[in-house]
Enzyme design. Structure first.
Site, PDB file in Angstrom:
ATOM      1  N   HIS A  57     -39.109  10.984  -3.692  1.00 52.04           N
ATOM      2  CA  HIS A  57     -38.227  10.603  -2.675  1.00 52.04           C
ATOM      3  C   HIS A  57     -38.437   9.036  -2.584  1.00 52.04           C
ATOM      4  O   HIS A  57     -39.390   8.581  -3.256  1.00 52.04           O
ATOM      5  CB  HIS A  57     -38.479  11.467  -1.169  1.00 52.04           C
ATOM      6  CG  HIS A  57     -39.842  10.952  -0.645  1.00 52.04           C
ATOM      7  ND1 HIS A  57     -41.059  11.478  -0.847  1.00 52.04           N
ATOM      8  CD2 HIS A  57     -40.156  10.313   0.607  1.00 52.04           C
ATOM      9  CE1 HIS A  57     -41.837  10.982  -0.090  1.00 52.04           C
ATOM     10  NE2 HIS A  57     -41.613  10.346   0.788  1.00 52.04           N
ATOM     11  N   HIS A  59     -39.488   6.508  -0.272  1.00 49.86           N
ATOM     12  CA  HIS A  59     -40.202   5.799   0.593  1.00 49.86           C
ATOM     13  C   HIS A  59     -40.828   4.863  -0.486  1.00 49.86           C
ATOM     14  O   HIS A  59     -41.427   5.187  -1.411  1.00 49.86           O
ATOM     15  CB  HIS A  59     -41.036   6.675   1.511  1.00 49.86           C
ATOM     16  CG  HIS A  59     -40.342   6.998   2.530  1.00 49.86           C
ATOM     17  ND1 HIS A  59     -40.674   8.221   3.532  1.00 49.86           N
ATOM     18  CD2 HIS A  59     -38.946   6.658   3.023  1.00 49.86           C
ATOM     19  CE1 HIS A  59     -39.698   8.463   4.385  1.00 49.86           C
ATOM     20  NE2 HIS A  59     -38.764   7.607   4.050  1.00 49.86           N
ATOM     21  N   ASP A  61     -44.048   3.765  -0.275  1.00 54.10           N
ATOM     22  CA  ASP A  61     -45.236   4.361  -0.731  1.00 54.10           C
ATOM     23  C   ASP A  61     -45.128   5.676  -1.526  1.00 54.10           C
ATOM     24  O   ASP A  61     -46.406   6.167  -1.734  1.00 54.10           O
ATOM     25  CB  ASP A  61     -46.362   4.856   0.619  1.00 54.10           C
ATOM     26  CG  ASP A  61     -45.468   5.941   1.389  1.00 54.10           C
ATOM     27  OD1 ASP A  61     -44.353   6.324   1.293  1.00 54.10           O
ATOM     28  OD2 ASP A  61     -46.223   6.559   2.269  1.00 54.10           O
ATOM     29  N   HIS A  62     -44.355   5.903  -2.191  1.00 54.91           N
ATOM     30  CA  HIS A  62     -44.027   6.770  -3.367  1.00 54.91           C
ATOM     31  C   HIS A  62     -43.193   6.236  -4.550  1.00 54.91           C
ATOM     32  O   HIS A  62     -43.321   6.592  -5.543  1.00 54.91           O
ATOM     33  CB  HIS A  62     -43.161   7.907  -2.825  1.00 54.91           C
ATOM     34  CG  HIS A  62     -43.814   8.707  -1.565  1.00 54.91           C
ATOM     35  ND1 HIS A  62     -44.456   9.886  -2.222  1.00 54.91           N
ATOM     36  CD2 HIS A  62     -44.167   8.375  -0.335  1.00 54.91           C
ATOM     37  CE1 HIS A  62     -44.878  10.396  -1.011  1.00 54.91           C
ATOM     38  NE2 HIS A  62     -44.984   9.632   0.058  1.00 54.91           N
ATOM     39  N   HIS A 115     -37.593  15.344   5.488  1.00 56.77           N
ATOM     40  CA  HIS A 115     -38.380  14.171   5.821  1.00 56.77           C
ATOM     41  C   HIS A 115     -37.305  13.062   5.275  1.00 56.77           C
ATOM     42  O   HIS A 115     -37.483  11.965   5.858  1.00 56.77           O
ATOM     43  CB  HIS A 115     -39.531  14.430   4.664  1.00 56.77           C
ATOM     44  CG  HIS A 115     -40.630  13.091   4.841  1.00 56.77           C
ATOM     45  ND1 HIS A 115     -41.075  12.709   5.853  1.00 56.77           N
ATOM     46  CD2 HIS A 115     -40.695  12.107   3.863  1.00 56.77           C
ATOM     47  CE1 HIS A 115     -41.783  11.395   5.780  1.00 56.77           C
ATOM     48  NE2 HIS A 115     -41.491  10.988   4.428  1.00 56.77           N
ATOM     49  N   ASP A 134     -43.967  14.471   0.530  1.00 53.70           N
ATOM     50  CA  ASP A 134     -44.016  14.572   1.863  1.00 53.70           C
ATOM     51  C   ASP A 134     -43.325  15.746   2.625  1.00 53.70           C
ATOM     52  O   ASP A 134     -43.215  15.527   3.850  1.00 53.70           O
ATOM     53  CB  ASP A 134     -43.771  13.124   2.618  1.00 53.70           C
ATOM     54  CG  ASP A 134     -44.744  12.011   2.289  1.00 53.70           C
ATOM     55  OD1 ASP A 134     -45.625  12.341   1.652  1.00 53.70           O
ATOM     56  OD2 ASP A 134     -44.365  10.954   2.470  1.00 53.70           O
ATOM     57  N   HIS A 172     -50.639  12.924   0.884  1.00 57.47           N
ATOM     58  CA  HIS A 172     -51.309  12.135   1.721  1.00 57.47           C
ATOM     59  C   HIS A 172     -52.521  13.043   2.128  1.00 57.47           C
ATOM     60  O   HIS A 172     -52.365  14.113   2.302  1.00 57.47           O
ATOM     61  CB  HIS A 172     -50.543  11.899   3.122  1.00 57.47           C
ATOM     62  CG  HIS A 172     -49.627  10.877   2.860  1.00 57.47           C
ATOM     63  ND1 HIS A 172     -49.824   9.447   2.710  1.00 57.47           N
ATOM     64  CD2 HIS A 172     -48.249  10.886   2.419  1.00 57.47           C
ATOM     65  CE1 HIS A 172     -48.707   8.852   2.649  1.00 57.47           C
ATOM     66  NE2 HIS A 172     -47.548   9.661   2.205  1.00 57.47           N
TER      67      HIS A 172
END
Length: 256
Positions: A57, A59, A61-62, A115, A134, A172
């Site tokens: 996805h 985001h 932090d990905h 998400h 996530d 995570h």
């Protein structure tokens, strides 16, 4: 089909990035690179050549390391078709039911919104490996930033029917906090109580709790058990439909 060698890299405060290498061909994917430098360093240390990025996805932090890793390796970026406008460097778009080959290893793609609106997961059946970003966490699930409870319950329902030995490579290290919450809504679950104690012991030693297994998640993760009458009763929702139970669990987690 060949199997994967999987190497887990902790980055930022609680993210995991994965290197997944086809044993037969050496082709190596980075799954959800939050940052580039530690990933490139680990690949060099292992002697693995990065050929792909697999994004679940959009985001930051990905996908934050996408462009730097591309620049360093010339790799191919694979990501969700529904989110192609938000995946840096994407050149291969995949969606529900697609099969993507990394060398001789095959990943089945699941569309799992909730998400985010375009989230996907990759299941490498021969390697018992699920890269779920996530959507599903050890003892948890992602917050509903762009989706509805109905969507997330459907998404989780797709994943929970995979074989129990499937390893859940989520993105995570949230497990200890998730366990505390899970006990608050499902205190009568003896398997959960035992697992929470094991998690505390692992974290006390500085060891990861990820990957878990899908069998363990089905037995202990309240977000996968919204159709379990025992959980519904514990929440005061006996007889209610699974989406209603899931919605209540998600709400309680959001304010926990």
């Amino acid at each position: 089909m060949a199997e994967l060698d999987i190497h887990q890299i902790p980055v930022l405060s609680d993210n995991y990035v994965y290197l997944a290498r086809c044993r037969a061909t050496g082709m190596t994917a980075v799954v959800d690179p939050a940052v580039a430098a530690p990933v490139l360093a680990e690949a060099a240390r292992l002697g693995w050549t990065i050929t792909h990025i697999l994004n679940t996805h959009h985001h930051g932090d990905h996908v934050g390391g996408n462009r730097e890793i591309m620049a360093a390796t010339g790799c191919t970026v694979v990501g969700p078709r529904a989110d192609r406008a938000r995946i840096p460097g994407i050149s291969v778009e995949v969606d529900e039911g697609d099969v993507y080959r990394l060398g001789e290893c095959e990943a089945k793609v699941f569309f799992v919104p909730g998400h985010t609106s375009g989230h996907i997961a990759y299941w490498f059946e021969e390697s018992d490996a699920l890269f779920c970003g996530d959507t599903l966490f050890a003892l948890g699930c992602g917050r509903l930033f762009e989706g509805t409870p109905e969507q997330m319950w459907r998404s989780l329902s797709k994943l929970r029917v995979l074989p129990p030995e499937t390893r859940v490579f989520c993105a995570h290290e949230y497990t200890q906090a998730n366990a505390r919450f899970a006990l608050s809504v499902d205190a009568g679950n003896s398997a959960l109580r035992s697992r929470a104690a094991e998690i505390d012991a692992l974290r006390a030693e500085g060891r990861p709790t990820v990957p878990s297994t899908l069998g363990s998640e089905r037995a202990t993760n309240p977000f996968l058990r919204a159709d379990d009458p025992a959980l519904a009763e514990a929440l005061g929702l006996a007889g209610r439909d699974p989406v209603s139970v899931f919605t209540e669990v998600r709400h309680r987690k959001d304010v926990f």
